[in-house]
Motif scaffolding. Structure first.
Motif, PDB file in Angstrom:
ATOM      1  N   ALA A 257      -2.410  -1.922  -8.631  1.00 42.75           N
ATOM      2  CA  ALA A 257      -1.796  -1.342  -7.679  1.00 42.75           C
ATOM      3  C   ALA A 257      -2.348   0.496  -7.457  1.00 42.75           C
ATOM      4  N   ALA A 258      -2.017   0.640  -5.766  1.00 43.69           N
ATOM      5  CA  ALA A 258      -2.210   2.634  -6.401  1.00 43.69           C
ATOM      6  C   ALA A 258      -1.379   3.167  -4.574  1.00 43.69           C
ATOM      7  N   GLY A 259      -1.042   4.292  -4.847  1.00 41.17           N
ATOM      8  CA  GLY A 259       0.034   4.491  -3.754  1.00 41.17           C
ATOM      9  C   GLY A 259      -1.278   5.932  -3.744  1.00 41.17           C
ATOM     10  N   LEU A 260      -1.119   5.991  -2.801  1.00 44.24           N
ATOM     11  CA  LEU A 260      -1.438   7.669  -2.066  1.00 44.24           C
ATOM     12  C   LEU A 260      -0.826   7.886  -1.692  1.00 44.24           C
ATOM     13  N   ASP A 261      -1.128   9.384  -1.554  1.00 42.65           N
ATOM     14  CA  ASP A 261      -0.957  10.279  -0.317  1.00 42.65           C
ATOM     15  C   ASP A 261      -1.832  11.450  -0.180  1.00 42.65           C
ATOM     16  N   VAL A 262      -3.692  11.619  -0.907  1.00 44.71           N
ATOM     17  CA  VAL A 262      -4.463  11.950  -0.784  1.00 44.71           C
ATOM     18  C   VAL A 262      -5.273  11.387  -1.143  1.00 44.71           C
ATOM     19  N   TYR A 263      -6.907  12.088   0.179  1.00 42.53           N
ATOM     20  CA  TYR A 263      -7.496  11.013  -0.137  1.00 42.53           C
ATOM     21  C   TYR A 263      -8.984  12.185  -0.498  1.00 42.53           C
ATOM     22  N   GLY A 264      -9.941  12.146  -0.679  1.00 41.69           N
ATOM     23  CA  GLY A 264     -11.285  12.775  -0.596  1.00 41.69           C
ATOM     24  C   GLY A 264     -11.563  13.365   0.320  1.00 41.69           C
ATOM     25  N   LYS A 265     -11.957  12.458   1.814  1.00 39.02           N
ATOM     26  CA  LYS A 265     -11.732  13.012   2.736  1.00 39.02           C
ATOM     27  C   LYS A 265     -11.419  12.932   4.094  1.00 39.02           C
ATOM     28  N   GLU A 266      -9.845  13.974   5.026  1.00 44.05           N
ATOM     29  CA  GLU A 266      -8.941  13.761   4.803  1.00 44.05           C
ATOM     30  C   GLU A 266      -9.593  14.405   6.173  1.00 44.05           C
ATOM     31  N   PRO A 267      -8.694  14.100   8.101  1.00 46.45           N
ATOM     32  CA  PRO A 267      -7.613  12.858   8.182  1.00 46.45           C
ATOM     33  C   PRO A 267      -8.596  12.168   7.431  1.00 46.45           C
ATOM     34  N   LEU A 268      -8.159  10.588   6.931  1.00 44.15           N
ATOM     35  CA  LEU A 268      -8.536   9.222   6.527  1.00 44.15           C
ATOM     36  C   LEU A 268      -8.657   8.742   7.591  1.00 44.15           C
ATOM     37  N   THR A 269      -9.384   8.058   8.684  1.00 45.29           N
ATOM     38  CA  THR A 269      -9.504   7.562   9.409  1.00 45.29           C
ATOM     39  C   THR A 269     -10.241   5.699   9.301  1.00 45.29           C
ATOM     40  N   ASN A 270     -11.042   5.788   8.871  1.00 44.22           N
ATOM     41  CA  ASN A 270     -12.156   4.708   8.674  1.00 44.22           C
ATOM     42  C   ASN A 270     -12.454   4.146   6.911  1.00 44.22           C
ATOM     43  N   SER A 271     -11.434   2.900   6.582  1.00 48.50           N
ATOM     44  CA  SER A 271     -11.690   3.220   4.330  1.00 48.50           C
ATOM     45  C   SER A 271     -11.165   2.411   4.858  1.00 48.50           C
ATOM     46  N   LYS A 272     -11.991   1.285   3.201  1.00 48.46           N
ATOM     47  CA  LYS A 272     -11.822   0.394   2.761  1.00 48.46           C
ATOM     48  C   LYS A 272     -10.633   0.202   2.429  1.00 48.46           C
ATOM     49  N   LEU A 273      -9.922   1.260   2.064  1.00 43.99           N
ATOM     50  CA  LEU A 273      -8.287   0.792   1.564  1.00 43.99           C
ATOM     51  C   LEU A 273      -8.061  -0.006   2.640  1.00 43.99           C
ATOM     52  N   PHE A 274      -7.781   0.627   3.972  1.00 35.43           N
ATOM     53  CA  PHE A 274      -6.939   0.233   4.491  1.00 35.43           C
ATOM     54  C   PHE A 274      -6.701  -1.643   4.562  1.00 35.43           C
ATOM     55  N   LYS A 275      -8.049  -2.253   4.002  1.00 28.80           N
ATOM     56  CA  LYS A 275      -7.656  -3.949   4.095  1.00 28.80           C
ATOM     57  C   LYS A 275      -7.221  -4.027   2.862  1.00 28.80           C
ATOM     58  N   LEU A 276      -7.288  -2.933   1.858  1.00 27.60           N
ATOM     59  CA  LEU A 276      -6.568  -4.095   0.275  1.00 27.60           C
ATOM     60  C   LEU A 276      -4.820  -4.233   0.393  1.00 27.60           C
ATOM     61  N   LYS A 277      -4.554  -5.261   0.606  1.00 26.79           N
ATOM     62  CA  LYS A 277      -3.088  -5.391   0.472  1.00 26.79           C
ATOM     63  C   LYS A 277      -2.653  -4.734  -0.963  1.00 26.79           C
ATOM     64  N   ASN A 278      -3.068  -4.258  -1.721  1.00 24.91           N
ATOM     65  CA  ASN A 278      -2.932  -3.894  -3.019  1.00 24.91           C
ATOM     66  C   ASN A 278      -3.167  -2.469  -3.099  1.00 24.91           C
ATOM     67  N   VAL A 279      -2.904  -1.682  -1.448  1.00 25.90           N
ATOM     68  CA  VAL A 279      -2.622   0.006  -1.770  1.00 25.90           C
ATOM     69  C   VAL A 279      -1.500   0.277  -0.215  1.00 25.90           C
TER      70      VAL A 279
END
Length: 328
Positions: A257-279
């Protein structure tokens, strides 16, 4: 002639109210229209800037002929073109230390949330799926007694390590530029090469500033060294981790899994990350408590006023380039 202070974000009017007799104070606000237009109109008059979350370099500051100091309400300063500021002799300050403990709290919240699958199982419960006793498909993993690996054992990393060691009995590994014998003894920590840390740690936390040397510090090669049950936590800067590579290993479940507070682009409004249960994803809230943000603003104000008064600011980022002003 009064100098002009331009507050370009994250600043409560009450912070600068006591200084309106001594300075011309301009406080930008969304209620007053387009923020970029407000900035462009005010910047030629500004002697000092205070705020955060705005990229400032030659294009944005070319008309700022009076500018002496930028006081950033942040620890990181990768939003600012430091080479350009140095060339013009513009002071840059930040607000270190104030948010160490708060950011460490968040890092540990992400450790616990990912390990015990809190957001995932919260949503599962609320949608009415809990109709019988849970089985192994819903189990998480322990945190206590596991190995916590910290890349960059600075003050925030040290605060995270203390929580792990004394709160959860974790084994502490760390890598970075130098060994810290005092922490080796106090925390029972081991200084190891980064590759060894990645392969041995159950939880991996990069806690480094964003520089050319740390961009994509955790990429495909590094993620491949992590075990299938390991968890990545990032509360530093988004580009420290190759986000595309991370998404791939999470999709393939080659890490847990991963726990993320920061991202390559911010604000993050659309990402594959949002579809993953292990994030677990949160919107860059490392310092986002009322007490901490107030303390950061107060420290930034002190830096700003010191610079405008001709004194060396407490937290001068470009001290090596401009520090000679106070030693001659």
């Amino acid at each position: 002639m009064k100098k002009t202070i331009l507050a370009f974000s994250r600043v409560s009017p009450s912070l600068l109210e006591p200084y309106k007799d001594k300075y011309n104070v301009i406080i930008m606000s969304p209620e007053m229209g387009d923020m970029d237009a407000q900035f462009e109109a005010a910047i030629p008059r500004a002697h000092g800037l205070i705020g955060g979350n705005r990229r400032l370099g030659e294009a944005e500051l070319a008309s700022a002929k009076n500018l002496e100091i930028i006081s950033s309400i942040s620890v990181g300063y990768d939003n600012y073109d430091l080479s350009y500021l140095n060339g013009r002799g513009i002071m840059l300050t930040n607000t270190p230390d104030v948010l160490n403990e708060t950011t460490a709290d968040l890092a540990f919240a992400l450790i616990l949330a990912t390990a015990r699958r809190i957001p995932e199982l919260d949503a599962w419960t609320k949608e009415g799926s809990w109709t019988k006793t849970i089985d192994a498909s819903h189990f998480g993993c322990d945190v206590h007694g596991k190995t916590l690996g910290i890349i960059g054992l600075g003050k925030i990393g040290e605060a995270i390590a203390r929580r792990g060691r004394f709160g959860f009995g974790m084994n502490i590994l760390y890598s970075g530029n130098s060994r810290k014998p005092q922490l080796d003894q106090e925390l029972g920590a081991r200084f190891v090469p980064q590759e060894e840390l990645l392969s041995e740690a159950d939880f991996v936390c990069p806690v480094v500033p964003l520089t050319d040397g740390t961009r994509n510090l955790i990429g495909r090669k590094e993620l491949a060294l992590m075990g299938s049950e390991s968890i990545l936590i990032n509360v530093s800067r988004g580009p420290v981790v190759d986000q595309d590579a991370l998404i791939q290993v999470l999709e393939e479940k080659t890490i847990r899994a991963a726990g993320l507070d920061v991202y390559g682009k911010e604000p993050l409004t659309n990402s594959k990350l949002f579809k993953l249960k292990n994030v677990v994803t949160v919107p860059h809230i490392g310092s986002a408590t009322t007490d901490t943000r107030n303390a950061m603003a107060q420290r930034a104000l002190v830096n700003l006023l010191m610079g405008l008064e001709g004194r060396r600011p407490r937290d001068l980022v470009n001290v090596h380039e401009l520090g000679h002003r106070w030693t001659e």
